[in-house]
Each structure stands twice: as C-alpha cells, then as structure tokens.
Design a protein around this motif. Sequence first.
Motif, mmCIF file in Angstrom:
data_model
loop_
_atom_site.group_PDB
_atom_site.id
_atom_site.type_symbol
_atom_site.label_atom_id
_atom_site.label_comp_id
_atom_site.label_asym_id
_atom_site.label_seq_id
_atom_site.Cartn_x
_atom_site.Cartn_y
_atom_site.Cartn_z
ATOM 1 N N ASP A 48 0.873 -1.173 0.000
ATOM 2 C CA ASP A 48 0.000 0.000 0.000
ATOM 3 C C ASP A 48 0.907 1.218 0.000
ATOM 4 O OD1 ASP A 48 -1.827 2.013 0.322
ATOM 5 O OD2 ASP A 48 -2.869 1.107 2.035
ATOM 6 N N ASP A 52 0.338 4.320 -0.264
ATOM 7 C CA ASP A 52 -0.113 5.473 0.510
ATOM 8 C C ASP A 52 0.204 5.319 1.991
ATOM 9 O OD1 ASP A 52 -1.153 6.758 -1.728
ATOM 10 O OD2 ASP A 52 -3.050 5.675 -1.593
ATOM 11 N N TYR A 53 0.419 4.081 2.411
ATOM 12 C CA TYR A 53 0.755 3.827 3.806
ATOM 13 C C TYR A 53 2.259 3.661 3.997
ATOM 14 C CZ TYR A 53 1.051 1.328 8.254
ATOM 15 O OH TYR A 53 1.390 0.932 9.531
ATOM 16 N N ASP A 54 2.905 2.947 3.086
ATOM 17 C CA ASP A 54 4.346 2.721 3.189
ATOM 18 C C ASP A 54 4.881 2.416 1.800
ATOM 19 O OD1 ASP A 54 6.908 2.260 4.078
ATOM 20 O OD2 ASP A 54 6.512 0.180 4.668
#
Length: 475
Positions: free
Chosen positions: A104, A106-108
């Motif tokens: 992901d 956008d998260y990592d």
Amino acid sequence: MSTISSTSSSSRSSDGLPFQRAMSEFEVDQRRNISHSSPQKTRRRTGPVDYNTENAYRANVARLNASKSRPFTVAGRIPFDPATLVLFFRSKSGITHSLDFPIDVDYDLPPSLEVLIEACRPQSVSGLEEFSTHESVFYPHNLPVTTSLELANHPILDAIRNTLFPTLPPGRYLTAIRDKLEIWVKGRGMKPPPRSNDGRVATVSVTLPVRYRGGTLVVRNKAGIEEKFSGRGGRSADMEWVAYTADCEHEIEPISKGCRMSISYALFIRDFGPSGSMPDPLITPSDHFLNLVSPILAISRGRRIGFYLTGEYGVNPGEVLAESLVPNLKGGDALLYHALKVFKLTPELRWTSGGYMWPVDQVIDLRNGDDPALRSPFSVLNGKGSVGSAGSVGSLGSPPRRAALATVSESGDSPQVDLRTLVVKGGGVPVCDTDIYVLPDQGSTGPITREKVPYANQCDLKVMVVSVLLVAFVP
C-alpha cells in the motif's frame, strides 16, 4: 445384455514367421430394444402478448448468444497468498533486490519499489509531458526479473484454452512467455498500444497485490464491444488475471490513488507430439524400448506389419477416423508410435474387427443402405453407453464422412440383417486379402483396445466392438 466373444486363430507366413492375421469373429454387444414414444403435445400460449417486451426479450437473448459464441476475454483468480509473493529484480547497477507483497504505497512506500520504478522505461517514445499523464512504465527486457509465482502451477492455460480456443485440435498446446512487468502510479494510465506482431494468439495480465483505485482495464474487440475489469489490487486474498485474444486492443484508465502493477504473458500455439506439420515430440522412447523394437523390424523387412493398441479412448469408430487418435495416444501406444517414428517409419492407425480392416481414410459405416424400409437417422449410443446425437464426435473433431444409423421396419417384413454384409458394404476388407501381417495380440499379456460402434438390426440396437491396429511398412 448379451455378449458374443471372438476367438483368435493364428497362422504362419510363407517363411514360417508366427504372424497372426486378425481376430476371426465379430464381437457384438446387444444393448436394448428401440422403443418409439409418441411426441408430446405442445402447450399453447394463452393470454395477451406484449410485443415490445417480447422483442426486447429476443434482442437480449440474441446479444447473449452472440457474445457466448465468440468470447474474446476470460478472467479469474489465482488462489495464491499475496504474503508469500516475492518479486526479484536486478537494477542497472547490478544489485539484486526483492520486493515483498502486499503493498500500500499510501501507507508505506518500500525502498525497493522506488528502485524498481527508477529502472523502468516509458511504454512509448512520446514526449515527457504526454508520458507523465498518459503512459505507463515497464521494466526493461534486458534486466532480469522474476517472481515466486509460477504460472504453470495453476490451470490458467487450460481455462483459457477451453474458453477462448475451444476448437484447438489435439496435439496443439498453449505456451506462455513472460512479456512485461508494467507499473502505473497515480495520475497515469495507458492509451491503446499498437498490437503485437510477434505471433501471439492471446495475452494474459496478472494483477499484483498492490492497492490502487481507478486503473480499470478496458478490452475492446474488432467489433467495438468492450469488456471492463476493475481489478482488486491488494484488497483481495487472491490475485486476479485477465486474458484477451491478440486481435483486441486494451487500455488502462488513469489511476486515482495508489499504484497498479501487473505482469503480462504472451500466449503462443505450439505443435508437440506426433501430429502437426513439423512434429516436435514431447517424449522419446528409452534405449531399452528401442532395442525391443529393433529385432522385430529387422525380421519384418519388406513387410507391412500391424500392432494392436491397448488403450481405451472412448470414441465412436462410426464417426471418427482411427488416425484422429494419434494426438491422444497414451501409455505404451504412444511409446510404440514414437519408436516407429525414431526408425524413420510412417505408422498409421486403422479400425479392425472380426477379421476385417477399414482403409485409413474411412470410418466404419454400418448403415443398411439397401433395405427398402430405411428410415431417417436417429440418436445413437456413444462409446460410453450414453445416448447422444448422431452428429456428436466427442473431443476429436469431425471426420470426412459420417456413419449415422438407420432403423429397420418393426413389422417383421425385413429379414434380420447379417453383420458381415453390413461390414463389407461399409468398406471393410478382409485382413487376409491385404499384405498386412498382424503381430500376435495381447490376449495372453493384457487387454487390447475395445471401441464400440452402434448399429440397428430391426428393432434391436447393438454395438460392435472394434480394435485399432498400428500399421507400418518396414522397407
């Protein structure tokens, strides 16, 4: 059910070799009597008819049938845990990296993914401004990349063959070659690229488990009909794949969030086995097996010899040629066929029963064409004993001519038809009138092939048991 079994008699050739001509009697299975049931009455529709609804209904059915008859896409899921998927690649500097999933961005954002994107190149040679908004990037072909996902471990090619290439003849196979690793980041998509001219028949795209939104895959055939596949990215426990034929164009709608990654494979049709214009056999008989065949061929020089096949292939000899079994040969039959090929011989398959043999280009026709009470063809029993239409050919394709059955008068005016007469009228030739020496059958060591062709005799539906001879001339 009553069965008439044949007995075998052997003879010696002029030089004393123990060749066997053929089994001397027909073997017949009597299945059941034919019963004629009265046709059911058709129910009449009552009440008013809404013609607009009826027309719309018919139009929808017509569109469905048209799409069903000519599918150009097929999709599915791979039951593969994304957490066990690893992608390995080598960057321009020669350092090998690994990329774990699911992802992901956008998260990592994994550092190895940044290295992967940095090594990629744009799909086209268009300007940077157009590329930044429309084009995807792909990993260069000169840099190695692989994944822990093996496409061959999943029956994807079988599903594609059954759906997109249902008429692909036996002996021809689909093979997959990795094409591209493609990446689309936020704001990028892909316009329809030029069609590949590398001879591929289809393309398979596997979506890797990376979360994204947008990025719908749009596949369009030559008639302009579209199919859309949104994909699930990292939101599903399974990875998704889509296959489309080579005459289609495809595009990717812009990514609104996240990153889309996919690996594509080019599918080609290859000829393997003994069939095809340039046969490339997948198997090679062992030296021990060739040594067993060699002395038989040495003694049989100048003769045409025949071996009985031993496998069961579940076909109707009245509808297919014996030669159509070649791509489906199995077990020792396949080994023997390939061994004769190794010795530069030209083997052929022929139907045989009761001391008679049919030419290589003929099916077994047991119709009673001269009977004045001949009626129209009816449904016949297939090779497994179930009822099927006279036009059914199983999985081996259509022969040059069919051998449908015909009924005989139930009044008893017509005499009982002699099977030997039907065989002769249907093209059967006595084996003793040919130059073929049939080697001893498998009666003492194992079974021989027993295919079944049905025929009608008055009101009785019977089945004649037929064997297969592998015939070759030894120069």
